[in-house]
Design an enzyme around this catalytic site. Structure first.
Site, PDB file in Angstrom:
ATOM      1  N   ARG A   1       5.063   2.977  11.440  1.00 13.61           N
ATOM      2  CA  ARG A   1       5.193   1.992  10.376  1.00 13.61           C
ATOM      3  C   ARG A   1       3.891   1.248  10.111  1.00 13.61           C
ATOM      4  O   ARG A   1       3.518   1.028   8.971  1.00 13.61           O
ATOM      5  CB  ARG A   1       6.306   0.994  10.742  1.00 13.61           C
ATOM      6  CG  ARG A   1       6.484  -0.156   9.760  1.00 13.61           C
ATOM      7  CD  ARG A   1       7.086   0.310   8.462  1.00 13.61           C
ATOM      8  NE  ARG A   1       7.366  -0.811   7.566  1.00 13.61           N
ATOM      9  CZ  ARG A   1       7.964  -0.667   6.397  1.00 13.61           C
ATOM     10  NH1 ARG A   1       8.343   0.526   5.984  1.00 13.61           N
ATOM     11  NH2 ARG A   1       8.208  -1.720   5.640  1.00 13.61           N
TER      12      ARG A   1
ATOM     13  N   GLU B   1       8.676  -3.258   0.014  1.00 13.46           N
ATOM     14  CA  GLU B   1       9.110  -4.103  -1.094  1.00 13.46           C
ATOM     15  C   GLU B   1       8.317  -3.808  -2.365  1.00 13.46           C
ATOM     16  O   GLU B   1       8.844  -3.903  -3.475  1.00 13.46           O
ATOM     17  CB  GLU B   1       8.968  -5.573  -0.699  1.00 13.46           C
ATOM     18  CG  GLU B   1       9.913  -6.027   0.400  1.00 13.46           C
ATOM     19  CD  GLU B   1       9.525  -5.508   1.769  1.00 13.46           C
ATOM     20  OE1 GLU B   1      10.408  -5.361   2.631  1.00 13.46           O
ATOM     21  OE2 GLU B   1       8.318  -5.236   1.997  1.00 13.46           O
TER      22      GLU B   1
END
Length: 443
Positions: A283, A75
């Protein structure tokens, strides 16, 4: 009552569930106080004071900034072109960026373009009231699904416009929010503007209680990221040149089980293409050591990026990218990219657009709930392949290695998908600026 921008503060009656949320947050915060010395030894310990409303030095509390809040690295990267556009449309506008994760904070500090980057406070009323009153933002911008009841209420109480940007509501999130419907509906009533990724997201946010007249569809902010903004951080690093010498397949943002899947696919690829290498990018940083152990267990010739920086490792079949924020530096030399989080329904996928920005063919698994709109665009353009097993991924990669022209065509189509949406950041910035102006001039 009104804030300095002239926008009336919202003193609406809230449901009992809000009181329960506050009480639970306060109880958990007080219970955690004795554990803070231990917390400091964990990944949550970095910049711990910021989670309790302490601003990093030297931050000027009198700038009246635009406050953008993003969850983590993905984000934050999506916010980068938005911040750039905001600064172009409103020169001199200060922008503060907060994140909920330490990796997100690190990424924001290095590349977001924000004037200050720090961790968001815990979502407890007295903490969020404190930080809102200290920085007095012109508006609070929430990226994607960063809906925090206490933070939103604190902003509304102070007359600060609250804007949801690149809003996304997956089917899983919608079901979870529906279980606390009164709290969510009350929270959404305090948001001034919902700028959503797709019509489906708009429908879901309205079903949860957002006023339809405040909801608009703009597009996916992650489309706006451009390859020109990404550079190799260390020009003297030999790795990029070395890895570009042969086929490089990338498994990006992987979760547990997906590294195994990628290795199974590579076992088949290596039979016909022994010079191919796999760049494995888990990740979450806390899984780096576990993935390294997995590679040793399988007897894979591997090298960790953090331990061999600047050194060629000709023996390596697999490169473990155990650093944060470097993946975009390797995507331009990739042959093809698999995006992780797509074999776990609980995750629902990560940014499938990022490889397309660089003109690379994309593959992802069956679970793309969190990136549904982007995945749909790429599949419709024949720029991506949805795979359901290691065998599918191996067949896809082998096909691209046998037919380089197919890889190039898929990559070009993916790049066109992204290029067609690059004005999204400008449109978001224009909406935010308009909302700030209305907030400043409203009676």
């Amino acid at each position: 009552m009104a804030n300095e921008q002239g926008r009336p503060s919202q003193q609406t009656a809230l449901p009992f569930s809000y009181a329960l949320y506050d009480a639970l947050g306060l109880t958990l915060t007080l219970a955690a106080v004795p554990l803070l010395p231990l917390v400091k030894l964990t990944k949550w310990g970095a910049h711990l004071g910021e989670r309790f409303g302490r601003l990093p030095a030297p931050v000027d509390e009198h700038l009246a900034p635009l406050w953008i809040h993003a969850a983590s690295v993905g984000e934050v990267l999506a916010a980068e072109p938005l911040i750039r556009e905001l600064k172009e449309q409103r020169p001199g506008l200060p922008v503060f960026l907060t994140t909920t994760s330490v990796p997100g904070r690190e990424a924001g500090a290095h590349r977001s373009g924000a004037d200050a980057v720090f961790l968001a406070p815990l979502d407890v009323g007295w903490l969020t009231d404190r930080i809102v009153q200290r920085i007095r933002p012109r508006a609070l911008v929430l990226i994607e699904t960063e809906l925090w009841p206490a933070l939103i209420r604190s902003a509304a109480r102070s007359g600060v416009p609250v804007i949801m940007v690149s809003g996304r509501v997956s089917s899983r999130s919608a079901a979870r929010y529906a279980r606390v419907g009164k709290l969510v509906a009350a929270m959404l009533q305090q948001v001034d503007l919902f700028l959503m990724q797709s019509a489906v997201d708009a429908e879901r946010i309205c079903a949860l209680g957002a006023p339809a007249e405040k909801v608009r569809v703009i597009g996916n902010l992650k489309f706006a990221r451009q390859a020109s903004t990404v550079v190799v951080q260390d020009p003297g690093d030999a790795w990029v040149k070395w890895l570009a010498e042969g086929p490089l397949l990338v498994a990006a943002s992987t979760h547990s089980g997906e590294e195994e899947l990628a290795l199974q696919a590579m076992a088949r690829v290596w039979q016909r293409h022994p010079n191919a290498r796999l760049l494995l990018a888990p990740r979450r940083p806390e899984r780096f050591n576990a993935v390294a152990g997995l590679l040793r267990h399988h007897g894979i010739r591997a090298v960790r990026r953090s331990q061999a920086r600047g050194q060629r490792a000709e023996f390596a079949q697999v490169i473990l990218l155990d650093t944060v924020g470097e993946l975009p530096n390797f995507l331009p030399i990739a042959t093809a990219v698999f995006v992780g989080g797509t074999f776990d329904a609980k995750v629902g996928g990560h940014n499938v657009l990022e490889p397309a920005v660089f003109g690379k063919p994309v593959a992802f698994g069956p679970h793309t709930d969190h990136v549904a709109e982007a995945a749909k665009h790429l599949l419709a353009a024949r720029a991506a392949e949805q795979v359901h097993s290691a065998e599918d991924l191996a067949a896809h990669w082998e096909r691209l290695l046998r037919h380089p022209e197919l890889a190039r065509e898929m990559g070009l189509r993916g790049r066109e998908v992204v290029a067609g949406q690059r004005d999204v950041a400008a449109r978001y910035a224009a909406e935010i600026c308009r909302c700030i102006e209305e907030g400043r001039t409203s009676p």
